[in-house]
Design a protein around this motif. Structure first.
Motif, PDB file in Angstrom:
ATOM      1  N   TYR A 232      35.892  45.884  55.202  1.00  0.00           N
ATOM      2  CA  TYR A 232      35.029  46.225  54.071  1.00  0.00           C
ATOM      3  C   TYR A 232      33.582  45.818  54.307  1.00  0.00           C
ATOM      4  CZ  TYR A 232      39.043  47.849  51.532  1.00  0.00           C
ATOM      5  OH  TYR A 232      40.135  48.584  51.157  1.00  0.00           O
ATOM      6  N   MET A 237      30.181  47.116  51.983  1.00  0.00           N
ATOM      7  CA  MET A 237      30.438  46.643  50.629  1.00  0.00           C
ATOM      8  C   MET A 237      29.898  45.253  50.354  1.00  0.00           C
ATOM      9  SD  MET A 237      34.214  48.040  49.572  1.00  0.00           S
ATOM     10  CE  MET A 237      34.107  47.018  48.101  1.00  0.00           C
ATOM     11  N   GLY A 238      29.602  44.494  51.407  1.00  0.00           N
ATOM     12  CA  GLY A 238      29.082  43.155  51.189  1.00  0.00           C
ATOM     13  C   GLY A 238      29.045  42.347  52.461  1.00  0.00           C
TER      14      GLY A 238
END
Length: 310
Positions: A232, A237-238
């Motif tokens: 992810y 997303m981060g």
């Protein structure tokens, strides 16, 4: 008195006093379990269980005193059986290891490969779970060795020994702004974060570090598995926070890592065995392969110590 009676009492407690589940676990009938318990109570001259009609609802006070003795007797019977098997087949048998995903995926492969080369006739079962699940597997006799960073040292029935130290890494895609400046908690708190679930892989240290600075991190996703976290992060997303051992530069070519040890401190992974258990020679060999400081002498000395001394 026989071991089936003792097992019936132990399983009744473990299965929440549900005799149907006890019968299933012992491969017998419910009336057979009830009879075994009654015969033991008659022989001892005490009632071990509180009853509501035919149902067991809890342990009596004498039952609470007797249960640890029953546990010890069953453990020693298992030790005796394993000691006999040790001499019959020194190089064969079963080794059950329970570990978190991070340990199984990143820390154990070399030790497992070396062990299989030395003991090809030993069947190796590798179980994955949370630290608390690993502790329970050890307590229930479903695992010989448990490896995790959290929880294992919280149980008096387990001997938990430190085996290695590690730190966290922050992972980001190439070109991320965090790569340009000093890594600080304040800088991290400005980004969406992806890290471990509570109770996994040093998560408590991460939370404590932010709290101690009065910061509230924006955690958008948590997972048990570092590979999931990395996936992810690659999707944008981060920013990821993972165990340092989970970043492999030659494989994670779409990610970059920053050492977060100064921010979150040093973590200690522990290896645990059940207190009072008999470990076959090849179990000691596996332990020492994984953690060379945990020699047979060190482990046996810890097993012989009283709870609280190790």
């Amino acid at each position: 008195m026989n071991f089936q009676q003792l097992r019936s009492v132990r399983e009744a407690v473990r299965r929440g006093f549900n005799l149907t589940e006890v019968a299933h676990s012992l491969h017998t009938s419910q009336p057979g379990v009830s009879r075994q318990i009654r015969e033991l109570e008659e022989e001892l001259g005490i009632e071990l269980f509180v009853r509501a009609g035919k149902r067991l609802t809890g342990l009596t006070e004498p039952g609470g005193h007797v249960l640890p003795i029953i546990e010890r007797m069953l453990l020693e019977s298992s030790n005796l059986r394993q000691a006999g098997q040790e001499f019959v087949a020194r190089q064969s048998g079963l080794l059950s290891v329970a570990a978190t995903h991070s340990q199984a995926r990143y820390a154990l492969p070399v030790a497992v490969q070396e062990f299989r080369g030395r003991f090809p006739d030993v069947k190796l079962h590798l179980h994955q779970g949370s630290p608390k699940q690993i502790a329970q597997m050890l307590l229930d006799g479903d695992a010989d060795v448990g490896i995790a960073t959290e929880a294992l040292g919280d149980y008096a029935q387990l001997v938990a020994l430190p085996c290695y130290r590690w730190t966290h890494s922050v992972i980001v895609p190439p070109g991320h702004a965090l790569l340009d400046g000093p890594l600080t908690l304040e800088a991290l708190a400005r980004h969406p974060l992806i890290t471990y679930d509570n109770g996994f892989t040093g998560r408590n240290r991460i939370d404590h570090a932010f709290e101690s600075q009065g910061l509230a991190p924006h955690i958008v996703l948590t997972a048990m598995d570092a590979d999931v976290i990395k996936t992810y992060v690659q999707l944008g997303m981060g920013v990821g926070i993972v165990a340092g051992i989970a970043y492999e530069a030659e494989r994670d070519t779409q990610l970059r890592a920053l050492d977060a040890g100064p921010l979150f401190g040093i973590n200690h992974t522990k290896l645990a065995v059940r207190r009072g258990s008999y470990l076959r020679g090849y179990v000691h060999a596996f332990i020492e392969s994984f953690a060379p400081t945990l020699t047979r002498e060190v482990v046996e000395q810890a097993l012989a110590s009283e709870a609280g001394d190790d």
